[in-house]
Design a protein around this motif. Structure first.
Motif, PDB file in Angstrom:
ATOM      1  N   ASN A  74      15.638   5.718 -16.454  1.00 46.43           N
ATOM      2  CA  ASN A  74      15.866   4.469 -15.729  1.00 46.43           C
ATOM      3  C   ASN A  74      15.105   4.401 -14.407  1.00 46.43           C
ATOM      4  OD1 ASN A  74      17.630   3.540 -17.706  1.00 46.43           O
ATOM      5  ND2 ASN A  74      19.360   4.573 -16.770  1.00 46.43           N
ATOM      6  N   VAL A  75      14.302   5.416 -14.097  1.00 45.08           N
ATOM      7  CA  VAL A  75      13.545   5.447 -12.845  1.00 45.08           C
ATOM      8  C   VAL A  75      12.121   4.965 -13.095  1.00 45.08           C
ATOM      9  CG1 VAL A  75      12.625   6.944 -11.024  1.00 45.08           C
ATOM     10  CG2 VAL A  75      14.929   7.311 -11.883  1.00 45.08           C
ATOM     11  N   GLN A  76      11.638   4.120 -12.185  1.00 47.43           N
ATOM     12  CA  GLN A  76      10.248   3.662 -12.239  1.00 47.43           C
ATOM     13  C   GLN A  76       9.589   3.974 -10.903  1.00 47.43           C
ATOM     14  OE1 GLN A  76      11.207  -0.508 -13.515  1.00 47.43           O
ATOM     15  NE2 GLN A  76       9.354  -0.166 -14.715  1.00 47.43           N
ATOM     16  N   PHE A  77       8.313   4.335 -10.956  1.00 46.35           N
ATOM     17  CA  PHE A  77       7.539   4.641  -9.763  1.00 46.35           C
ATOM     18  C   PHE A  77       6.470   3.577  -9.560  1.00 46.35           C
ATOM     19  CE2 PHE A  77       9.197   8.663 -11.294  1.00 46.35           C
ATOM     20  CZ  PHE A  77       9.764   9.179 -10.143  1.00 46.35           C
ATOM     21  N   GLY A  78       6.125   3.338  -8.321  1.00 52.65           N
ATOM     22  CA  GLY A  78       5.091   2.354  -8.022  1.00 52.65           C
ATOM     23  C   GLY A  78       4.697   2.458  -6.562  1.00 52.65           C
ATOM     24  N   GLY A  79       4.222   1.359  -6.027  1.00 53.87           N
ATOM     25  CA  GLY A  79       3.849   1.338  -4.623  1.00 53.87           C
ATOM     26  C   GLY A  79       2.577   0.571  -4.404  1.00 53.87           C
ATOM     27  N   GLY A  80       1.988   0.815  -3.261  1.00 56.86           N
ATOM     28  CA  GLY A  80       0.779   0.084  -2.916  1.00 56.86           C
ATOM     29  C   GLY A  80      -0.207   0.925  -2.147  1.00 56.86           C
ATOM     30  N   LEU A  81      -1.469   0.564  -2.257  1.00 57.31           N
ATOM     31  CA  LEU A  81      -2.555   1.162  -1.496  1.00 57.31           C
ATOM     32  C   LEU A  81      -3.313   0.019  -0.847  1.00 57.31           C
ATOM     33  CD1 LEU A  81      -3.966   3.682  -4.122  1.00 57.31           C
ATOM     34  CD2 LEU A  81      -2.643   4.240  -2.096  1.00 57.31           C
ATOM     35  N   GLY A  82      -3.745   0.226   0.374  1.00 60.40           N
ATOM     36  CA  GLY A  82      -4.511  -0.819   1.045  1.00 60.40           C
ATOM     37  C   GLY A  82      -5.676  -0.240   1.806  1.00 60.40           C
ATOM     38  N   LEU A  83      -6.788  -0.952   1.792  1.00 66.58           N
ATOM     39  CA  LEU A  83      -7.990  -0.546   2.494  1.00 66.58           C
ATOM     40  C   LEU A  83      -8.657  -1.801   3.037  1.00 66.58           C
ATOM     41  CD1 LEU A  83      -8.782   2.423   2.450  1.00 66.58           C
ATOM     42  CD2 LEU A  83     -10.498   1.886   0.746  1.00 66.58           C
ATOM     43  N   GLY A  84      -8.880  -1.824   4.332  1.00 69.95           N
ATOM     44  CA  GLY A  84      -9.553  -2.964   4.933  1.00 69.95           C
ATOM     45  C   GLY A  84     -10.534  -2.496   5.989  1.00 69.95           C
ATOM     46  N   PHE A  85     -11.747  -3.000   5.917  1.00 68.29           N
ATOM     47  CA  PHE A  85     -12.779  -2.640   6.889  1.00 68.29           C
ATOM     48  C   PHE A  85     -13.444  -3.922   7.371  1.00 68.29           C
ATOM     49  CE2 PHE A  85     -12.527   1.023   4.046  1.00 68.29           C
ATOM     50  CZ  PHE A  85     -12.295   2.038   4.959  1.00 68.29           C
ATOM     51  N   GLY A  86     -13.804  -3.932   8.639  1.00 70.41           N
ATOM     52  CA  GLY A  86     -14.511  -5.073   9.198  1.00 70.41           C
ATOM     53  C   GLY A  86     -15.390  -4.598  10.332  1.00 70.41           C
ATOM     54  N   SER A  87     -15.858  -5.504  11.112  1.00 70.18           N
ATOM     55  CA  SER A  87     -16.710  -5.180  12.248  1.00 70.18           C
ATOM     56  C   SER A  87     -15.889  -4.449  13.313  1.00 70.18           C
ATOM     57  CB  SER A  87     -17.303  -6.469  12.824  1.00 70.18           C
ATOM     58  OG  SER A  87     -18.102  -6.160  13.934  1.00 70.18           O
ATOM     59  N   GLY A  88     -15.931  -3.129  13.267  1.00 73.92           N
ATOM     60  CA  GLY A  88     -15.177  -2.316  14.220  1.00 73.92           C
ATOM     61  C   GLY A  88     -13.692  -2.226  13.915  1.00 73.92           C
ATOM     62  N   TYR A  89     -13.270  -2.666  12.735  1.00 72.79           N
ATOM     63  CA  TYR A  89     -11.850  -2.681  12.376  1.00 72.79           C
ATOM     64  C   TYR A  89     -11.621  -1.843  11.121  1.00 72.79           C
ATOM     65  CZ  TYR A  89      -7.265  -4.443  11.010  1.00 72.79           C
ATOM     66  OH  TYR A  89      -5.949  -4.536  10.663  1.00 72.79           O
ATOM     67  N   THR A  90     -10.534  -1.048  11.119  1.00 73.83           N
ATOM     68  CA  THR A  90     -10.158  -0.228   9.977  1.00 73.83           C
ATOM     69  C   THR A  90      -8.666  -0.376   9.734  1.00 73.83           C
ATOM     70  OG1 THR A  90     -11.857   1.387  10.558  1.00 73.83           O
ATOM     71  CG2 THR A  90     -10.153   2.110   9.021  1.00 73.83           C
ATOM     72  N   ASP A  91      -8.280  -0.534   8.467  1.00 77.33           N
ATOM     73  CA  ASP A  91      -6.880  -0.635   8.066  1.00 77.33           C
ATOM     74  C   ASP A  91      -6.720   0.147   6.771  1.00 77.33           C
ATOM     75  OD1 ASP A  91      -4.367  -1.318   7.113  1.00 77.33           O
ATOM     76  OD2 ASP A  91      -4.622  -3.465   7.444  1.00 77.33           O
ATOM     77  N   ILE A  92      -5.960   1.245   6.816  1.00 76.85           N
ATOM     78  CA  ILE A  92      -5.712   2.086   5.646  1.00 76.85           C
ATOM     79  C   ILE A  92      -4.204   2.231   5.494  1.00 76.85           C
ATOM     80  CG2 ILE A  92      -6.055   4.352   4.584  1.00 76.85           C
ATOM     81  CD1 ILE A  92      -8.539   4.645   6.423  1.00 76.85           C
ATOM     82  N   SER A  93      -3.688   1.973   4.297  1.00 79.67           N
ATOM     83  CA  SER A  93      -2.241   2.112   4.098  1.00 79.67           C
ATOM     84  C   SER A  93      -1.928   2.681   2.722  1.00 79.67           C
ATOM     85  CB  SER A  93      -1.532   0.767   4.275  1.00 79.67           C
ATOM     86  OG  SER A  93      -1.943  -0.142   3.294  1.00 79.67           O
ATOM     87  N   ILE A  94      -0.818   3.412   2.670  1.00 84.09           N
ATOM     88  CA  ILE A  94      -0.303   3.956   1.418  1.00 84.09           C
ATOM     89  C   ILE A  94       1.216   3.790   1.465  1.00 84.09           C
ATOM     90  CG2 ILE A  94      -0.293   6.309   2.346  1.00 84.09           C
ATOM     91  CD1 ILE A  94      -0.798   7.241  -0.576  1.00 84.09           C
ATOM     92  N   ALA A  95       1.793   3.303   0.360  1.00 77.01           N
ATOM     93  CA  ALA A  95       3.221   3.018   0.330  1.00 77.01           C
ATOM     94  C   ALA A  95       3.810   3.312  -1.055  1.00 77.01           C
ATOM     95  CB  ALA A  95       3.471   1.575   0.725  1.00 77.01           C
ATOM     96  N   PRO A  96       4.116   4.575  -1.354  1.00 73.49           N
ATOM     97  CA  PRO A  96       4.739   4.888  -2.642  1.00 73.49           C
ATOM     98  C   PRO A  96       6.226   4.504  -2.635  1.00 73.49           C
ATOM     99  CG  PRO A  96       4.530   6.872  -1.334  1.00 73.49           C
ATOM    100  CD  PRO A  96       3.864   5.765  -0.557  1.00 73.49           C
ATOM    101  N   SER A  97       6.754   4.202  -3.815  1.00 75.56           N
ATOM    102  CA  SER A  97       8.181   3.887  -3.916  1.00 75.56           C
ATOM    103  C   SER A  97       8.687   4.204  -5.317  1.00 75.56           C
ATOM    104  CB  SER A  97       8.441   2.420  -3.567  1.00 75.56           C
ATOM    105  OG  SER A  97       7.781   1.577  -4.467  1.00 75.56           O
ATOM    106  N   ALA A  98      10.009   4.261  -5.435  1.00 75.31           N
ATOM    107  CA  ALA A  98      10.666   4.503  -6.716  1.00 75.31           C
ATOM    108  C   ALA A  98      11.929   3.657  -6.762  1.00 75.31           C
ATOM    109  CB  ALA A  98      11.017   5.978  -6.882  1.00 75.31           C
ATOM    110  N   ILE A  99      12.230   3.125  -7.954  1.00 72.47           N
ATOM    111  CA  ILE A  99      13.450   2.344  -8.128  1.00 72.47           C
ATOM    112  C   ILE A  99      14.242   2.896  -9.305  1.00 72.47           C
ATOM    113  CG2 ILE A  99      12.574   0.211  -7.114  1.00 72.47           C
ATOM    114  CD1 ILE A  99      12.178  -0.831 -10.008  1.00 72.47           C
ATOM    115  N   TYR A 100      15.542   2.683  -9.245  1.00 78.67           N
ATOM    116  CA  TYR A 100      16.436   3.034 -10.348  1.00 78.67           C
ATOM    117  C   TYR A 100      16.962   1.733 -10.939  1.00 78.67           C
ATOM    118  CZ  TYR A 100      20.274   4.899 -13.057  1.00 78.67           C
ATOM    119  OH  TYR A 100      21.110   5.218 -14.085  1.00 78.67           O
ATOM    120  N   ASN A 101      16.719   1.513 -12.222  1.00 79.87           N
ATOM    121  CA  ASN A 101      17.187   0.317 -12.912  1.00 79.87           C
ATOM    122  C   ASN A 101      18.603   0.550 -13.431  1.00 79.87           C
ATOM    123  OD1 ASN A 101      14.739  -1.434 -12.958  1.00 79.87           O
ATOM    124  ND2 ASN A 101      13.901   0.402 -13.909  1.00 79.87           N
TER     125      ASN A 101
END
Length: 180
Positions: A43-70
């Motif tokens: 009944n457990v599911q795993f998921g999450g998100g990854l993010g990467l953003g680059f611009g002129s002098g700008y950096t955005d890196i994110s990682i967000a793992p998660s798990a749910i119980y149905n």
């Protein structure tokens, strides 16, 4: 002479009885129920998100793992972790980390309603002539809804605790959620 027939008959009877009982005992052993499997992990599911953003002098890196119980096909509850690195050249560098609790309701298969309480630690290092650091906690409570197809949901959520000091640019934000 009659003794021999009687002994032979008794021996035959005992052999037949032994064979019958041993077959009966093996049949009982073969019909034992299969071992019980742990239903929790099914009944457990795993998921999450990854993010990467680059611009002129700008950096955005994110990682967000998660798990749910149905709990069933309508309700789920889960935990998540999050780390985000933001940097604007010559202005600031920031690290955000923390966790969240998420509740999901699926009143019908295609609609998902969510509530997520998020607590992040924010560390900001300002650069330039007035450089200093800021460390504080940011709390957000998101209420959202989305369209669900298979293991993916696309929708929008709103931070009901949004104020002028929030780390988010807007209280309203879209999301894509995937659980396997």
């Amino acid at each position: 002479m009659k003794k021999n027939y009687f002994l032979n008959d008794c021996k035959s009877f005992l052999v037949i009885l032994t064979v019958f009982l041993s077959n009966f005992m093996f049949a009982q052993r073969n019909s034992l129920p299969p071992p019980v499997e742990n239903q929790f992990w099914k009944n457990v599911q795993f998921g999450g998100g990854l993010g990467l953003g680059f611009g002129s002098g700008y950096t955005d890196i994110s990682i967000a793992p998660s798990a749910i119980y149905n709990f069933n096909e309508y309700a789920a509850l889960g935990l998540g972790a999050q780390y985000k690195y933001l940097k604007q050249k010559d202005f600031y560098a920031s690290n955000l980390y923390g966790g969240s609790i998420i509740g999901l309701l699926n009143p019908i298969r295609a609609i998902q309603i969510s509530a997520e309480l998020e607590q992040l630690r924010v560390n900001v290092n300002l650069e330039g002539s007035n450089s200093n650091s800021q460390d504080y906690w940011n709390t957000a409570l998101f209420i959202g809804a989305g369209y669900r197809s298979g293991s993916a949901t696309i929708g929008a959520r709103y931070n009901v605790l949004d104020d002028k000091n929030s780390i988010y640019g807007s209280a309203f934000m879209p999301f894509v959620r995937v659980y396997f």
